[in-house]
Design an enzyme around this catalytic site. Structure first.
Site, PDB file in Angstrom:
ATOM      1  N   ASP A 108     -25.048  23.557  50.495  1.00 17.53           N
ATOM      2  CA  ASP A 108     -25.200  22.638  49.382  1.00 17.53           C
ATOM      3  C   ASP A 108     -24.897  23.350  48.052  1.00 17.53           C
ATOM      4  O   ASP A 108     -24.199  22.828  47.187  1.00 17.53           O
ATOM      5  CB  ASP A 108     -26.651  22.136  49.438  1.00 17.53           C
ATOM      6  N   LYS A 130     -21.726  22.950  45.236  1.00 14.73           N
ATOM      7  CA  LYS A 130     -21.870  22.806  43.779  1.00 14.73           C
ATOM      8  C   LYS A 130     -21.044  23.869  43.065  1.00 14.73           C
ATOM      9  O   LYS A 130     -20.412  23.601  42.035  1.00 14.73           O
ATOM     10  CB  LYS A 130     -23.346  22.931  43.375  1.00 14.73           C
TER      11      LYS A 130
END
Ligand code: ADP
Ligand code: ASP
Ligand code: MG
Length: 816
Positions: free
Chosen positions: A675, A679
């Site tokens: 995750d 980003k």
């Protein structure tokens, strides 16, 4: 001089009257003003109900009077000046007392003449004008109620009296020449030359304002109501109706004649004759410019300006084989009706003259029949003319626009749309000015006709949201959207998750913004099995502005995104995956935006609701250059390391984060570091870097193992196994006076996502709870990085980020 008229909805209670006073006071700073008011909202209806009750001999009229009395007294109670308050209370008491006496008389004699009824109705405006004047005085503006019965002179047609313009204008001028205080004039009320109370017809306060405006040569006449001006259709019936910024007097007249209650039709005449613009404004939204009505309105992008309707009419048809041979049939028909005082709303005649069809008020239809039968008695006897056919359960829908006259194809479009919706047209009339086409349809079809025609002529102005994914973030977003009216003009035209979808194929209630839309167990079930292809083509063929909201975590949506963007549809996304896959996918989305005009918005993919993406975009677009981005990109991992540093066991801290909604549904997504990696890819790519997911060196928090092979509950059971190992790493760092944290970093040399320990003065070491941290080093921010920090996880803040994206998308992105 300006005349400002406030309708019943604007003076409903003290709070509204207070707004009215503010509006008046601010207008009065610019130029002198005269104010016209209606009765408090609903009072005229109650007065009528009281009159009917007393006529029927029912005692209920007393209760209705008491209710009205307390409504007025509630407003009076807010008047601070004791003298003023006492005087007003006395006035209210006297007026209602007098009313009760009249009504008691009515109930005794079982008769309520139009003349008596007008006296009864006058109570509403007589009281409201006193209250408004008092609130104005309370706010510091000297103001005085003025009874229009001393100004407006009419004939004796009680209930809908005709005004004697010259006398009225003279009296108005004379009164205002002497008036020093601001005048709050009763709308709707007038009097015969002998001083008997009359009224100007329901909605007549608008007309009073126009009369005053014309008499006083006002610069404008403002009609303040509860909607943003005149709309393309009645907003209570047609969702997606929008405000018109300009209209011609003719267009307003047609729309209001055919039922657009927002302005009373006779209002147009005095204003137009004196060339005074009518401005329709919203008391609840005073800064909105509203609608300006003038002689020649600017050309509009729409050929049709508005659509309105009259709910109950009767269609009366005169026909017969011999009609063609009888001279003057039409003339006799209309004269007969006119002599009987029956108003003809619409006329349609077949060119063969075999039949004439007219629309009248259904309450007068029986009378019309008797009169016409009498007139054509002889012709009916010898079979030249048939009995009059009366069809009662009908409505008229009118399509209005002065540009219609030189554009072919309007009626084609109209009938085509009605045909597809299965609406049967009973009669049609088109004025020779071609300003309006009016249709009689079954009353049951009225709303459907309005919506169908509105869609047919204004579909390009409709605005649609489509929501994909109705989990935590999607549901929170719907809730947030429901709680404000920022997207009030938009419809939720489709909702889908991976299993079900619900599309607006005519049955979806677009105003129900609820996840239940795709729940087959919630009646009425509008859902169907999810089908990405069907969804895509539905969205792409929906006319109007469209924004798709992606609250899924799906990694299969890049092809869908590309098609939508190419089709001019914007996408607001909380889903990182489409932006963090292969570099070629990113390039594809960039290209699709350039060709199609749709735009992507994905603020909440990084730092949830924190303004990270837009800040970086703004830096880059204004010529700054990203050199490094570093930080704590995961609220979940930040929270975990924070708790670990505080001595919590890893598995417990993770469970807590999960229960707080800080983790992805599957916590391995967080623990793997994927995750964060996504980003980092998004931020680096926004900064101009070209890189693949594999280019990022990843050192996850979980030690190596077969974690991804486990079922979720098995995973939760096995997690405590790693607690000891992780606790050791924390202790080791602490022993060196450092803090364990989870850092992501990109610069021109490398891209890394690692568990690391940082010195105690590193900003990441002081991050608490689920705080995120983003430090941008750029050409402009080189010595000290630009830092954004704050809570960066949770469904509510993420949804708020998507909400902000939607606002931007609505303001700038996409095309129709
Ligand atoms: P007021 O009490 O201010 O005189 P009305 O109830 O007489 O207000 O008129 C305003 C209402 O007119 C709106 O609330 C709206 O429902 C209705 N209306 C009907 N057609 C239209 C239209 N085309 N544009 C705006 N409002 C309309
Ligand atoms: N009070 C009157 C009515 O309700 C007049 C108006 O509101 O314009 O019809
Ligand atoms: Mg009105």
């Amino acid at each position: 001089m300006k005349v400002l008229k406030f309708g019943g909805t604007s003076v409903r209670d003290f709070e509204r009257i207070s707004r009215v006073a503010d509006i008046v006071r601010s207008a009065a700073k610019e130029s002198p003003v005269a104010v016209v008011v209606s009765a408090l909202g609903g009072i005229t209806d109650q007065l009528l109900a009281a009159a009917t009750a007393s006529l029927d001999g029912e005692e209920e009229f007393v209760q209705i009077c008491d209710i009205m009395q307390s409504r007025h007294e509630e407003v009076v109670a807010q008047i601070e000046d004791a003298d003023d308050r006492e005087a007003l209370l006395a006035t209210v008491g006297e007026c209602i007392g007098e009313l009760k006496m009249i009504l008691a008389g009515v109930s005794l004699v079982h008769e309520c003449s139009p003349r008596t009824r007008d006296k009864v109705l006058s109570v509403g405006e007589r009281l409201s004008s006193q209250l408004v004047a008092a609130v104005l005085r309370q706010k510091g503006t000297p103001a005085q109620a003025c009874d229009a019965r001393a100004l407006v002179v009419t004939d004796r047609a009680f209930g809908s009296a005709a005004v004697e313009l010259e006398t009225t204008y003279a009296r108005v001028r004379e009164h205002f020449a002497d008036a020093r205080d601001l005048q709050v004039v009763t709308g709707f009320l007038a009097a015969t030359p002998e001083g008997e109370t009359t009224t100007l017809g329901r909605g007549g306060s608008d007309y009073t304002a126009s009369l005053l405006g014309a008499a006083l040569e006002a610069e404008s006449i403002e009609i303040w109501t509860d909607v943003d001006g005149v709309q393309s259709a009645d907003p209570r019936r047609v969702e997606g109706a929008f405000s018109l910024d300009q209209l011609s007097y003719d267009e307003l007249l047609e729309l209001s004649h055919f039922g657009a209650k927002v302005v009373y039709p006779p209002t147009v005449h005095p204003a137009r004759k004196a060339a005074i613009p009518l401005v329709i404004k919203n008391t609840l939204n005073p800064t909105f410019p509203g609608t300006r009505v003038v002689e020649a309105a600017d050309a509009s992008e729409h050929i049709v300006r508005g659509i309105s309707s009259i709910s109950r009419i009767a269609l009366v048809r005169l026909e017969g084989d011999g009609m063609m041979g009888i001279p003057g049939t039409a003339g006799r028909l209309f004269r007969t009706l006119a002599d009987g005082g029956i108003n003809v709303i619409l006329i349609s005649q077949a060119s063969s003259e075999h039949s004439i069809c007219i629309a009248v008020d259904p309450e007068r239809a029986g009378e019309a029949r008797t009169l016409v039968h009498r007139e054509f008695d002889r012709e009916r006897d010898i079979g030249l003319i048939d009995d009059l056919i009366v069809d009662e359960n009908l409505s008229i829908v009118a399509v209005v626009g002065s540009d219609m006259n030189d554009r072919p194809g309007i009626s084609g479009r109209l009938f085509d749309a009605l045909g597809r919706a299965g609406i049967n047209v009973r009669a049609i009339a088109q004025g020779s000015s071609e300003l309006n086409i009016s249709l009689a349809v079954s009353a049951d079809d009225e709303t459907l006709t309005l919506r169908t025609l509105h869609d047919a002529f204004f579909a390009e102005t409709r605005r649609h949201l489509f929501l994909l994914g109705v989990g935590g973030v999607g549901s929170a977003l719907l809730e947030q959207l429901r709680q404000t009216d920022v997207f009030a003009g938009w419809s939720l035209s489709g909702v889908a998750n991976s299993r079900r979808m619900s599309l607006d194929r005519g049955r979806l209630d677009r105003t129900t913004w609820s996840p239940a839309l795709i729940d087959p167990s919630e009646p009425p079930d509008t859902s169907e099995p999810a089908d990405l292809e069907a969804l895509a083509s539905f969205i792409l063929t929906t006319p109007g502005r469209r924004i798709v909201i992606d609250c899924t975590a799906s990694d299969e949506l890049v092809p869908l995104y590309a098609r939508l963007l190419e089709g001019g549809v914007s996408v607001a996304s909380a889903n990182k995956k489409p932006f963090a896959g292969a570099q070629s996918d990113w390039d594809r989305l960039v290209a699709a935006q350039a060709t199609g005009g749709g735009r992507t918005y994905y603020e909440s993919t990084v730092g949830a609701g924190l303004p990270v993406v837009r800040t970086l975009q703004d830096l880059v677009v204004t010529g700054d250059r990203l050199e490094q981005v570093e930080g704590l990109f995961s609220g979940t991992l930040g929270f975990l390391t924070y708790r670990l540093r505080g001595g919590a066991a890893f598995s417990e801290a993770l469970k807590e984060a999960h229960d707080l909604g800080y983790t992805e549904p599957d916590p391995r997504e967080d623990l793997s570091g994927m995750d964060v990696l996504r980003k980092l890819l998004i931020l680096a790519r926004l900064g101009g870097a070209r890189l693949e997911p594999d280019d990022v060196a990843l050192d996850p928090l979980l030690p190596a193992g077969d974690w991804w092979d486990l079922e979720l509950d098995e995973l939760w059971r096995r997690l405590p196994d790693v607690d000891a190992g992780i606790a050791e790493r924390v202790a080791e760092a602490a022993a060196r006076s450092r803090s364990l944290t989870f850092l992501a970093r990109w610069n021109e040399d490398s891209a890394t996502v690692t568990v690391d320990d940082v010195a105690a003065d590193h900003p990441a070491a002081s991050a608490v709870e689920s705080e995120n941290l983003f430090a941008f080093t750029t050409a402009r921010y080189r010595d000290r990085a630009l830092v954004i920090r704050g809570p960066g996880a949770g469904a509510q803040v993420t949804a708020a980020g998507v909400f902000a994206d939607l606002v931007h998308a609505a303001a700038e992105g996409g095309r129709s």
